[in-house]
Design a protein around this motif. Structure first.
Motif, PDB file in Angstrom:
ATOM      1  N   ASN A 226       0.739  -1.231  -0.282  1.00 56.97           N
ATOM      2  CA  ASN A 226      -0.006  -0.020   0.040  1.00 56.97           C
ATOM      3  C   ASN A 226       0.950   1.238   0.185  1.00 56.97           C
ATOM      4  N   HIS A 227       2.132   1.198  -0.019  1.00 57.56           N
ATOM      5  CA  HIS A 227       3.107   2.234  -0.160  1.00 57.56           C
ATOM      6  C   HIS A 227       3.940   2.432  -1.234  1.00 57.56           C
ATOM      7  N   SER A 228       3.920   3.581  -1.633  1.00 57.32           N
ATOM      8  CA  SER A 228       4.864   3.863  -2.941  1.00 57.32           C
ATOM      9  C   SER A 228       6.492   3.637  -2.447  1.00 57.32           C
ATOM     10  N   THR A 229       6.730   3.795  -1.308  1.00 59.33           N
ATOM     11  CA  THR A 229       8.065   3.431  -0.820  1.00 59.33           C
ATOM     12  C   THR A 229       8.473   2.342  -1.219  1.00 59.33           C
ATOM     13  N   TYR A 230       7.700   1.395  -1.315  1.00 57.87           N
ATOM     14  CA  TYR A 230       7.956   0.046  -1.430  1.00 57.87           C
ATOM     15  C   TYR A 230       7.528  -0.866  -2.799  1.00 57.87           C
ATOM     16  N   LEU A 231       7.270   0.381  -3.787  1.00 52.74           N
ATOM     17  CA  LEU A 231       6.968   0.084  -4.995  1.00 52.74           C
ATOM     18  C   LEU A 231       5.500  -0.388  -5.251  1.00 52.74           C
ATOM     19  N   LEU A 232       4.654  -0.263  -4.113  1.00 55.86           N
ATOM     20  CA  LEU A 232       3.303  -0.680  -4.185  1.00 55.86           C
ATOM     21  C   LEU A 232       3.413  -2.232  -4.220  1.00 55.86           C
ATOM     22  N   ALA A 233       4.174  -2.769  -3.691  1.00 56.20           N
ATOM     23  CA  ALA A 233       4.182  -4.412  -3.950  1.00 56.20           C
ATOM     24  C   ALA A 233       4.714  -4.818  -2.437  1.00 56.20           C
ATOM     25  N   GLY A 234       4.384  -6.210  -2.354  1.00 57.14           N
ATOM     26  CA  GLY A 234       5.094  -7.049  -1.373  1.00 57.14           C
ATOM     27  C   GLY A 234       6.450  -6.902  -1.376  1.00 57.14           C
ATOM     28  N   VAL A 235       7.438  -7.200  -0.403  1.00 56.93           N
ATOM     29  CA  VAL A 235       8.615  -7.296  -0.443  1.00 56.93           C
ATOM     30  C   VAL A 235       9.250  -8.669  -0.009  1.00 56.93           C
ATOM     31  N   GLU A 236      10.518  -8.949  -0.032  1.00 60.70           N
ATOM     32  CA  GLU A 236      11.163 -10.104   0.457  1.00 60.70           C
ATOM     33  C   GLU A 236      12.364  -9.663   1.143  1.00 60.70           C
ATOM     34  N   VAL A 237      12.588 -10.094   2.293  1.00 60.21           N
ATOM     35  CA  VAL A 237      13.859  -9.951   3.091  1.00 60.21           C
ATOM     36  C   VAL A 237      14.784 -10.721   2.736  1.00 60.21           C
ATOM     37  N   VAL A 238      15.940 -10.281   1.909  1.00 60.51           N
ATOM     38  CA  VAL A 238      16.823 -11.151   1.432  1.00 60.51           C
ATOM     39  C   VAL A 238      18.108 -11.239   2.202  1.00 60.51           C
ATOM     40  N   ALA A 239      18.394 -10.325   3.183  1.00 63.68           N
ATOM     41  CA  ALA A 239      19.625 -10.423   3.961  1.00 63.68           C
ATOM     42  C   ALA A 239      19.540  -9.641   5.208  1.00 63.68           C
ATOM     43  N   THR A 240      20.095  -9.847   6.417  1.00 69.95           N
ATOM     44  CA  THR A 240      19.977  -8.980   7.496  1.00 69.95           C
ATOM     45  C   THR A 240      21.414  -9.257   8.185  1.00 69.95           C
ATOM     46  N   TYR A 241      21.806  -8.030   8.980  1.00 66.73           N
ATOM     47  CA  TYR A 241      22.989  -7.989   9.726  1.00 66.73           C
ATOM     48  C   TYR A 241      22.688  -7.252  10.976  1.00 66.73           C
ATOM     49  N   LYS A 242      23.014  -7.866  11.934  1.00 65.58           N
ATOM     50  CA  LYS A 242      22.963  -7.379  13.339  1.00 65.58           C
ATOM     51  C   LYS A 242      24.089  -6.894  13.729  1.00 65.58           C
ATOM     52  N   LEU A 243      23.910  -5.552  14.240  1.00 61.30           N
ATOM     53  CA  LEU A 243      24.907  -4.804  14.545  1.00 61.30           C
ATOM     54  C   LEU A 243      24.742  -4.009  15.834  1.00 61.30           C
ATOM     55  N   HIS A 244      25.620  -3.353  16.550  1.00 62.02           N
ATOM     56  CA  HIS A 244      25.381  -2.780  17.958  1.00 62.02           C
ATOM     57  C   HIS A 244      25.821  -1.343  18.282  1.00 62.02           C
ATOM     58  N   ASN A 245      25.269  -0.629  18.828  1.00 60.91           N
ATOM     59  CA  ASN A 245      25.610   0.804  18.916  1.00 60.91           C
ATOM     60  C   ASN A 245      25.860   1.664  17.548  1.00 60.91           C
ATOM     61  N   ILE A 246      24.745   1.387  16.864  1.00 55.10           N
ATOM     62  CA  ILE A 246      24.620   1.895  15.368  1.00 55.10           C
ATOM     63  C   ILE A 246      23.948   3.565  15.470  1.00 55.10           C
ATOM     64  N   ASN A 247      24.477   4.466  14.830  1.00 57.81           N
ATOM     65  CA  ASN A 247      23.932   5.776  14.551  1.00 57.81           C
ATOM     66  C   ASN A 247      23.233   5.602  13.203  1.00 57.81           C
ATOM     67  N   ARG A 248      22.014   5.224  13.397  1.00 60.28           N
ATOM     68  CA  ARG A 248      20.932   4.944  12.321  1.00 60.28           C
ATOM     69  C   ARG A 248      21.070   5.946  11.140  1.00 60.28           C
ATOM     70  N   VAL A 249      20.932   7.222  11.447  1.00 64.06           N
ATOM     71  CA  VAL A 249      20.940   8.362  10.623  1.00 64.06           C
ATOM     72  C   VAL A 249      22.435   8.351   9.614  1.00 64.06           C
ATOM     73  N   LYS A 250      23.333   8.228  10.476  1.00 65.83           N
ATOM     74  CA  LYS A 250      24.738   8.255   9.878  1.00 65.83           C
ATOM     75  C   LYS A 250      24.904   7.001   8.825  1.00 65.83           C
ATOM     76  N   LEU A 251      24.381   5.907   9.210  1.00 61.01           N
ATOM     77  CA  LEU A 251      24.523   4.686   8.254  1.00 61.01           C
ATOM     78  C   LEU A 251      23.628   4.729   7.286  1.00 61.01           C
ATOM     79  N   GLU A 252      22.464   5.079   7.552  1.00 58.54           N
ATOM     80  CA  GLU A 252      21.527   4.955   6.186  1.00 58.54           C
ATOM     81  C   GLU A 252      22.278   5.959   5.178  1.00 58.54           C
ATOM     82  N   SER A 253      22.584   7.348   5.948  1.00 55.49           N
ATOM     83  CA  SER A 253      23.232   8.088   4.682  1.00 55.49           C
ATOM     84  C   SER A 253      24.424   7.710   3.817  1.00 55.49           C
TER      85      SER A 253
END
Length: 395
Positions: free
Chosen positions: A304-331
């Protein structure tokens, strides 16, 4: 024929002459009109009014808040009736702005809402919105012409807007630092401005040093004004701002910062969209994000969201990390893969064209390599080469 004056001639021809009405507006009315004109320009460009939402750029979100405030003003509909041909003021205000990241003064300053000298404390009065006279003064600083090679600057402006939205860059009142150099970004006359070139130093009539600039604006124009002219224009413009340089800082640190999450997950998504281009390149198109919560909650209702191309998504990879600065990492991800950003326009649920961001044409193994290099500290000096689809050492 006997001599007759102009009024008698017009009367004989059956032309009625209406008396000219003097129009005198208050400072408050001038600011309201100027603020609404910015919103109308957005509507003309995009074919719709500005909307709230994290997926939208910072300027659209500011205009959306401004429009909400105008809808609350008792006199706005009457004052703006002739201008409001798209009937934008008839919509309902939606308070959907995240103010957690700003204190009260900063929020009011950034959104252009606040007090006038005669009405202190009234949040329905627009501030930092210039009168038409002030706008003309700024525009007359130098002649602006169409930028013939604007395409090479377009991605720079898009990245700067993302940096502002994510907090990588800040917009500071001009004057604390009045220098002007190659690569600087400013906000002048409500437009993002980029100093692409600084010419040779010349002597001004007063004996001080000056230089001719090439300044590119986000609306596809450019000017060749003098450095001191740009500085004067920024000083005079109440909304003139300098954009800070991006400072990624440490991603992983022993010190806790406001945007840090103690334990988080980098996740990589693949779209299930049936769009022809996505279907053809599905294995290559990925969305990268960081969350401190459950991924399932983050992607719920993706269709229901254009952010996700208006379609379902599949999680293909995940990485667990600690003490992350979210804004800086995404940028960092967005800057690293900026040249490979997916350029795709789709129709949203209402049939309007939208261009989802944060999707990249990057192989999964490259994303995995980036994460590993982040952890071991070897990412510095590496860039993503879209031609070879690999990380290479920067030149």
């Amino acid at each position: 024929m006997a001599d007759i004056d102009d009024d008698e001639l017009l009367h004989a021809l059956g032309v009625e002459v209406a008396p000219v009405k003097a129009s005198i507006r208050t400072q408050r009315e001038e600011r309201i009109i100027a603020g609404f004109e910015d919103i109308l320009r957005f509507h003309q460009t995009h074919g719709r009014g500005p909307q709230h939402g994290e997926g939208r750029d910072i300027f659209e979100r500011l205009y959306a808040v401004r429009l909400d405030q105008l809808r609350k003003l008792p006199e706005a509909k009457t004052l703006l009736a002739e201008l409001d041909t798209p009937r934008l003021l008839e919509g309902k205000a939606v308070a959907a702005v995240d103010v957690d990241a700003l204190d009260e003064d900063a929020l009011l300053a950034e959104l252009g809402i606040g007090d006038l000298p005669t009405e202190e404390g009234d949040i329905t009065v627009l501030r930092h919105v210039r009168s038409s006279t002030e706008k003309r003064a700024a525009e007359e600083v130098a002649d602006r012409t169409a930028c013939q090679d604007f395409e090479q600057f377009r991605l720079l402006f898009e990245q700067v807007e993302q940096d502002l939205k994510s907090g990588v860059r800040k917009a500071l009142r001009f004057g604390r630092d009045a220098s002007v150099a190659d690569g600087n970004y400013f906000i002048l006359g409500g437009q993002l401005a980029y100093v692409a070139e600084v010419g040779e130093t010349i002597k001004a009539p007063n004996g001080e040093n000056d230089a001719r600039l090439r300044v590119i604006y986000a609306n596809g124009t450019e000017s060749n004004l003098l450095r001191r002219s740009l500085q004067r224009a920024l000083y005079k413009d109440n909304s003139g701002r300098r954009l800070t340089d991006p400072d990624m800082g440490p991603l992983f640190s022993a010190e806790v910062e406001p945007e840090d999450i103690a334990a988080g997950t980098i996740y990589v998504l693949r779209s299930r969209s049936d769009h022809p281009f996505v279907s053809q390149h599905r294995e290559l198109i990925h969305k990268i994000g960081v969350t401190g919560g459950r991924i399932e909650a983050r992607i719920a209702g993706a269709e229901n969201h254009s952010t996700y191309l208006l379609a379902g998504v599949e999680v293909v990879a995940t990485y667990k990390l600690h003490n992350i600065n979210r804004v800086k990492l995404e940028s960092l991800f967005h800057r690293l893969f900026g040249a490979a950003q997916l350029d795709l326009t789709i129709a949203d649920r209402f049939g309007k064209p939208v261009k989802p961001r944060e999707w990249f044409l990057v192989p999964l193994h490259v994303i995995d390599e980036v994460v590993q290099r982040l952890v071991d500290g070897t990412l510095t000096g590496m860039v993503y080469d879209a031609q070879s689809a690999s990380l290479v050492a920067s030149q």
